[in-house]
Design a protein around this motif. Structure first.
Motif, PDB file in Angstrom:
ATOM      1  N   ILE A 164       0.851  -1.192   0.000  1.00 50.69           N
ATOM      2  CA  ILE A 164       0.000   0.000   0.000  1.00 50.69           C
ATOM      3  C   ILE A 164       0.884   1.237   0.000  1.00 50.69           C
ATOM      4  O   ILE A 164       2.090   1.145   0.221  1.00 50.69           O
ATOM      5  N   THR A 165       0.272   2.383  -0.227  1.00 52.53           N
ATOM      6  CA  THR A 165       1.038   3.627  -0.206  1.00 52.53           C
ATOM      7  C   THR A 165       1.355   4.023   1.234  1.00 52.53           C
ATOM      8  O   THR A 165       0.700   3.569   2.177  1.00 52.53           O
ATOM      9  N   ALA A 166       2.342   4.888   1.376  1.00 51.34           N
ATOM     10  CA  ALA A 166       2.719   5.359   2.709  1.00 51.34           C
ATOM     11  C   ALA A 166       1.551   6.096   3.369  1.00 51.34           C
ATOM     12  O   ALA A 166       1.324   5.955   4.571  1.00 51.34           O
TER      13      ALA A 166
ATOM     14  N   ARG B  63       8.359   0.633  -3.758  1.00 45.23           N
ATOM     15  CA  ARG B  63       8.311   0.319  -5.185  1.00 45.23           C
ATOM     16  C   ARG B  63       7.426   1.326  -5.887  1.00 45.23           C
ATOM     17  O   ARG B  63       6.443   1.806  -5.310  1.00 45.23           O
ATOM     18  N   PRO B  64       7.702   1.618  -7.159  1.00 50.94           N
ATOM     19  CA  PRO B  64       6.812   2.522  -7.899  1.00 50.94           C
ATOM     20  C   PRO B  64       5.389   1.956  -7.956  1.00 50.94           C
ATOM     21  O   PRO B  64       5.198   0.753  -8.103  1.00 50.94           O
TER      22      PRO B  64
ATOM     23  N   ASP C 179       0.057   5.075 -10.594  1.00 54.98           N
ATOM     24  CA  ASP C 179       0.356   6.474 -10.304  1.00 54.98           C
ATOM     25  C   ASP C 179       1.872   6.658 -10.225  1.00 54.98           C
ATOM     26  O   ASP C 179       2.503   6.265  -9.241  1.00 54.98           O
ATOM     27  N   ARG C 180       2.450   7.262 -11.251  1.00 58.74           N
ATOM     28  CA  ARG C 180       3.900   7.423 -11.305  1.00 58.74           C
ATOM     29  C   ARG C 180       4.447   8.272 -10.163  1.00 58.74           C
ATOM     30  O   ARG C 180       5.623   8.186  -9.834  1.00 58.74           O
ATOM     31  N   ARG C 181       3.608   9.102  -9.563  1.00 61.16           N
ATOM     32  CA  ARG C 181       4.064   9.983  -8.472  1.00 61.16           C
ATOM     33  C   ARG C 181       4.123   9.255  -7.136  1.00 61.16           C
ATOM     34  O   ARG C 181       4.740   9.746  -6.197  1.00 61.16           O
TER      35      ARG C 181
END
Length: 136
Positions: A42-44, A74-75, A79-81
């Motif tokens: 998951i995202t931070a 990891r990318p 969403d590239r950002r």
């Protein structure tokens, strides 16, 4: 106040258990690894919200855990950002050890309760939590 005192003692007991095992992690780091283990990558931001930690504090914790080899960034595929946080093999192994420590701490915390009382406690706390969440 009673719930806060119980939480404080659980955190203290968990950190003492980790220290006795030679594991140099704090309770918050345990929560991060546990959450990653259950939720997957998951995202931070999502991770921070799931354990109610602000973004700056999460970044510091992630840096430390990444430095220990327990997770990697990891990318994000869509969403590239963004980056996705995931456990490494070492992180997965550590999470299992942490869960064993957590099980011992919770068992010790409930040693004066029989099986029925333990189930009642879980039920009461679940109902209190749900009532509080329903208010929002």
């Amino acid at each position: 106040m009673l719930l806060a005192a119980v939480r404080t003692e659980i955190v203290r007991s968990m950190e003492a258990e980790l220290a006795a095992k030679g594991i140099e992690l704090r309770y918050t780091q345990f929560l991060i690894l546990k959450r990653l283990s259950s939720l997957g990558p998951i995202t931070a931001g999502e991770l921070a919200r799931s354990i109610e930690l602000d973004g700056g504090a999460m970044t510091r914790q992630l840096d430390q855990l990444e430095g220990k080899g327990y997770l990697r960034r990891r990318p994000h595929e869509q969403d590239r950002r963004a980056l996705r946080i995931e456990l490494t093999e070492a992180g997965q192994a550590m999470t299992q050890e942490l869960m064993n420590c957590n099980e011992r701490v919770l068992k010790a915390a409930q040693r004066s309760l029989d099986e029925t009382e333990q189930q009642q406690l879980r039920d009461y706390l679940t109902r209190v939590l749900q009532a509080l969440r329903d208010r929002h």
